[in-house]
Enzyme design. Structure first.
Site, PDB file in Angstrom:
ATOM      1  N   ASP A 533      32.012  60.121  11.322  1.00 59.30           N
ATOM      2  CA  ASP A 533      33.283  59.527  11.702  1.00 59.30           C
ATOM      3  C   ASP A 533      33.063  58.086  12.154  1.00 59.30           C
ATOM      4  OD1 ASP A 533      32.738  59.554  14.705  1.00 59.30           O
ATOM      5  OD2 ASP A 533      32.613  61.698  14.276  1.00 59.30           O
ATOM      6  N   GLU A 613       6.345  61.121 -12.985  1.00 52.43           N
ATOM      7  CA  GLU A 613       7.425  61.177 -11.982  1.00 52.43           C
ATOM      8  C   GLU A 613       7.210  60.113 -10.900  1.00 52.43           C
ATOM      9  OE1 GLU A 613       8.899  65.827 -12.059  1.00 52.43           O
ATOM     10  OE2 GLU A 613       7.019  65.352 -11.039  1.00 52.43           O
TER      11      GLU A 613
END
Ligand code: GLA
Length: 728
Positions: A533, A613
Site C-alpha cells: 500500500d 542458463e
C-alpha cells in the site's frame, strides 16, 4: 491558482492540470459537494444537482424547506444520525450517549504548501506546487469539530484529503468511524474496480457495476491485506484503458481500512474511505485531536492515464530517499534457494555464483537467527545462529562485500514466537487477551506495536543489526493476520484504539530507521504482497509483490498491482522451474521477461543452473541494467489487460521522452492455427521512426500504433518475446 474561493457564492474551486473539484457552503452552512471531474474552466457547477422533495427524506429543523434534505444532498463530509441514510463519514458516541453529529461550516483557510499529518505518511510537496485548503466544520451541540484538508497538486493532477477531529467540549466523545474521504460522484452508470486476492494471488482485478447497495472493500486483518487493497477505481461503465471518466482513490494506510461504495436512490455514487471501523473506537478527550490517514484522489480520462498519474505521484511524492528514482541493485535472495537450511558456506557459495553473473546484492532471508530452524521458533531474537553462522553475521557480510556485492538481511520485527528469549522475558509484549489462549498464525504472535517500549526495543535491535552487519538492504516481513487484539498497557476503554496505535507505532519505527539509515534500501513484505500500500511505500520504495513466483501467475498479480503502483515498487524474482508454488515448468527467458518488469532479482539455487542458463542469467542482468531507467521510470501501457482469455499477456513501457520502448509478450498456451497476435503499440511519437533491435528494421511510430506489431504465435509452453524500440 489551484485553489480559489468566491466569497459571494461561498464557492471553492480546486484545479489541477486537468481536473476541477468544486464545493459550496449553502445558506444554512452545509458544505455541499458540487463536482469532481474533467476541467470545467471556472464554471459554477451548482446547477448539476437537482433538489426536490424525495419523500421520506427528512429536512433539517431550521431549514423550513422540504426540498433540502441531507439524505439527498451531495456532501463533502457527512453528519451522522440526523437524516442522511447513506453510507457516512463519521460515527460518534457523545457524552450523553446520543450518536448524532451535525456539522455546519465554521471557517476556512487557503495556504501555500501542503498540510502535514503528524505520525502518518502523506504525499509531500517537491517543488512548491502544492496548496492547502482547510475547511472547518463544527457541531454546535457536542463541540465536535473537524478540519477537512485538501492538498492540491496541480502538476501531478492529484488531490489529497485528510480530516482531523477535535473535541472542544468538556466531555469525552468516542469516535467509532472517522473516514478520510467522502466523495459524492455525480450521475452516471458507474463501475467499481477493485483488487482482490489471497496469499500467493494478490491484487487480481475485479470489475463490477455499482449496484443499489453498499459494496464494501475492506480489511479487518490489521494489515491492508492480501484479500483487498486500499485502492479503488470508480469509472464510467464504458471506460477503457484509453478513455472514459475514472476516479482513483488510494488510502495511504497499512492497517484496517474500509472503502464503501453506494449507488444511492438518486442514481449517484457515494464513496467513503478510511480506517476500518471493525473494532475501532477512539476516545477523544477534551482538547484532543485525532487525525485520519490521507486519501489520494485522482481523476483521469481512461485507466492508463489514471495509472500514469498515480505512478508518478508514488515515485516522486510518496516514496522517499535516495532509491526512489535511482538504480535498484539486482538481487539474489536465499529463500527459495535454501529456505531455513542456511549456512555461511552455502550463502557464500550462492553469493559467489551471483557475483559472477553480475548480480549486485545478496539477501540472506529467513533462517539465519537464534533458534530459527523452522517457523515455530526464534522470532524476536535478532542475533545470529552460531551453528549456521559460526563467525557471525559480520563475517558473512564482510565476505559478501569482498565479492564486490552488497549485503542484505531478512527480518520480521513485528513478530514473536513463544519459543524465543524475547517472549520468555516479555510475554506482555505480545497482543493477547488475558485468560484466552491466543490464535496462532504460522506459529507466531504479533508484538504490540502500540507500546513505546516495544518500538524502542525493535529500534535498538534493528539498528544494531544494520550497524554490526554492515547492511545495505533490509527485507521487512510480516507473516500473519492480526487478531486477539488487546494491549496489556492500555485501559479497558481504550482497547478499540489498539489497531490504529499499532500502525502509528510501526510508522514511527520505520521513520526512525529510514531517516537514521538513508543508505539502506528497505523492501516491504507481508507473506508476499499482504501489505502492499501507499503507506508502506512512503518508507520502503519497493515491496515483495507476492510469494507466488510462478511467472504465469505473476502476470495477473503484477498487472493488477500496476493499476495503482509503479513497476519500480514491485519486487519480482526469477525462481526455479518447476516453480515451487505451482509445479509449473516455464522457460528461463519468460521468467526473466516477467521479473524484469519489477524491482528485479533472482531467488533460486544458481549452482544448479547449466552453463547455458548461467549465460542467459548474465545476459538478463545486463539487459535489465541497460534498460532499468526505461523500465522503472517509463510509462506503462497494459496492452492486453481488458481482453479476457486472449491467451497471452502483453505490456509496453515507453520512456517519458518517447525515445525508447520495450514491449513484452507472454503466451499463456500454444494455440495451433492461430498464427499471430497483432498488438497496437501505444505512447510512441507518431512522427518518429523507431528501430526495432530484434528485427533490425525501422517503423514509424504511427504505423506501430495504427497498424500494430505482429508477434508470431509461438509453439511450446509459455513462450515470451521482448522487443526493444529506439527512436532514430
Ligand atoms: C514470507 C516472505 C517470503 C520469505 C518467507 C520467510 O513468506 O514473503 O519471501 O521471506 O516469509 O519465512
Amino acid at each position: 491558482m489551484s485553489i480559489s474561493y468566491n466569497g459571494d457564492k461561498k464557492l471553492f474551486t480546486l484545479e489541477t492540470k486537468s481536473s476541477t473539484y468544486q464545493m459550496q457552503v449553502d445558506e444554512y452552512g452545509f458544505l455541499r459537494h458540487l463536482y469532481y471531474g474533467r476541467l470545467v474552466n471556472g464554471q459554477d457547477m451548482s446547477y448539476i444537482f437537482n433538489y426536490h422533495d424525495c419523500g421520506f427524506s427528512g429536512n433539517p429543523y431550521d431549514v423550513g424547506n422540504r426540498y433540502i434534505s441531507l439524505d439527498t444532498m451531495p456532501q463533502e463530509y457527512t453528519s451522522a444520525g440526523v437524516g442522511d441514510y447513506r453510507v457516512r463519514s463519521v460515527a460518534a458516541v457523545n457524552a450523553d450517549g446520543s450518536r448524532c453529529v451535525s456539522f455546519r461550516y465554521s471557517g476556512h483557510t487557503i495556504e501555500k504548501g501542503k498540510y502535514g499529518l503528524p505520525g502518518l505518511p502523506a504525499v509531500y510537496d517537491n517543488g512548491g506546487e502544492a496548496m492547502t485548503l482547510t475547511i472547518m466544520l463544527a457541531d454546535a451541540v457536542t463541540g465536535l469539530e473537524v478540519k477537512l484538508y485538501y492538498g492540491v497538486f496541480e502538476e501531478l493532477d492529484i488531490i489529497t484529503r485528510a480530516v482531523s477531529f477535535s473535541n472542544s467540549s468538556e466531555k469525552t466523545i468516542v469516535l467509532e468511524k472517522a473516514m478520510s474521504l467522502c466523495l459524492d460522484i455525480s450521475y452516471g452508470e458507474w463501475d467499481i474496480i477493485h483488487f482482490q486476492g489471497r496469499h500467493c494471488h494478490e491484487r487480481i482485478i475485479e470489475r463490477q457495476p455499482a449496484g443499489h447497495c453498499v459494496t464494501k472493500i475492506s480489511s479487518n486483518r490489521g494489515i491492508s491485506s492480501h484479500q483487498h487493497n486500499p485502492f479503488v477505481i470508480i469509472c464510467d461503465h464504458e471506460a477503457t484503458e484509453t478513455a472514459g471518466d475514472c476516479f482513483g482513490a488510494m488510502l495511504m494506510y497499512s492497517g484496517n481500512f474500509d472503502a464503501e461504495i453506494e449507488l444511492t436512490q438518486l442514481e449517484n455514487v457515494r464513496l467513503v474511505m478510511g480506517i476500518g471501523t471493525e473494532g475501532f473506537s477512539w476516545r477523544l478527550n477534551p482538547g484532543e485531536v485525532f487525525t485520519t490517514p490521507e486519501a489520494v484522489l485522482c481523476y483521469a480520462d481512461g485507466l492508463t492515464q489514471l495509472s500514469h498519474r498515480l505512478h508518478r505521484a508514488i515515485k516522486d511524492n510518496i516514496c522517499r530517499g535516495k532509491f526512489k528514482r535511482a538504480h535498484r541493485p539486482v538481487l539474489i535472495n536465499s529463500w527459495e534457494a535454501m529456505y531455513f537450511n542456511v549456512s555461511e558456506e552455502k550463502c557464500y557459495a550462492l553469493a559467489k555464483e551471483a557475483a559472477d553473473l553480475g548480480i549486485e546484492l545478496f539477501v540472506l532471508d529467513d533462517g539465519w537467527f537464534h533458534d530459527r530452524n523452522y517457523d515455530n521458533a526464534g522470532l524476536g531474537d535478532w542475533y545470529e545462529n552460531k551453528e549456521k553462522l559460526p563467525d557471525g553475521l559480520k563475517s558473512l557480510s564482510d565476505k559478501v562485500h569482498g565479492l564486490g556485492m552488497l549485503f542484505g538481511l531478512w527480518v520480521e520485527p513485528e513478530m514473536v514466537n513463544e519459543d524465543s528469549d524475547l517472549f520468555r522475558a516479555h510475554p506482555e509484549w505480545a497482543l493477547s487477551v488475558p485468560g484466552r489462549a491466543p490464535t496462532l498464525g504460522r506459529g507466531q504472535l504479533v508484538l504490540d506495536m502500540s507500546r513505546q517500549d516495544v518500538v524502542d526495543f525493535l529500534y535498538e535491535a534493528i539498528s544494531r543489526l544494520i550497524r554490526e552487519g554492515k547492511l545495505d538492504y533490509i527485507k521487512w516481513d510480516f507473516n500473519r493476520c492480526m487478531c486477539d487484539i488487546y494491549s496489556h498497557e492500555l485501559p479497558a476503554d481504550s482497547q478499540g484504539e489498539v489497531f490504529h496505535r499499532y500502525v502509528l507505532g510501526l510508522y514511527s519505527l520505520l521513520e526512525r530507521l529510514t531517516s537514521e539509515f538513508p543508505d539502506v534500501l528497505f523492501e516491504g513484505c507481508a507473506g508476499g504482497g499482504g501489505r502492499f500500500d501507499a503507506g508502506m511505500l512512503y518508507y520502503t520504495p519497493q515491496i515483495w509483490c507476492s510469494d507466488d513466483t510462478d511467472p504465469i501467475e505473476r502476470l495477473r498479480i503484477q498487472e493488477g498491482t500496476s493499476f495503482a503502483y509503479p513497476v519500480s515498487a514491485m519486487g519480482a524474482h526469477v525462481s526455479a522451474s518447476p516453480n515451487h508454488q505451482t509445479g509449473r515448468k516455464t522457460p528461463l527467458e519468460t521468467r526473466g521477461v516477467v521479473a524484469m518488469s519489477g524491482a528485479f532479482g533472482y531467488e533460486l539455487d544458481l549452482g544448479k543452473l547449466t552453463r547455458d542458463e548461467k549465460d542467459e542469467v548474465r545476459m538478463q542482468v545486463e539487459m535489465f541494467r541497460r534498460d532499468e531507467e526505461l523500465i522503472h521510470n517509463g510509462l506503462l501501457y497494459r496492452l492486453s489487460s481488458l481482453k479476457k482469455n486472449c491467451g497471452y499477456s502483453a505490456w509496453q513501457i515507453v520512456s517519458e521522452d518517447r525515445s525508447k520502448s520495450v514491449v513484452n509478450y507472454v503466451a499463456h498456451e500454444p494455440k495451433p492455427n492461430s498464427w499471430a497476435t497483432n498488438l497496437k503499440l501505444r505512447g510512441l511519437d507518431p512522427d518518429a521512426l523507431y528501430f526495432i533491435e530484434e528485427e533490425e528494421m525501422c517503423f514509424t511510430g504511427s504505423s506501430l500504433m495504427g497498424g500494430g506489431y505482429t508477434f508470431l504465435r509461438p509453439t511450446g509452453d509459455y513462450t515470451s518475446y521482448q522487443i526493444h524500440l529506439r527512436k532514430v
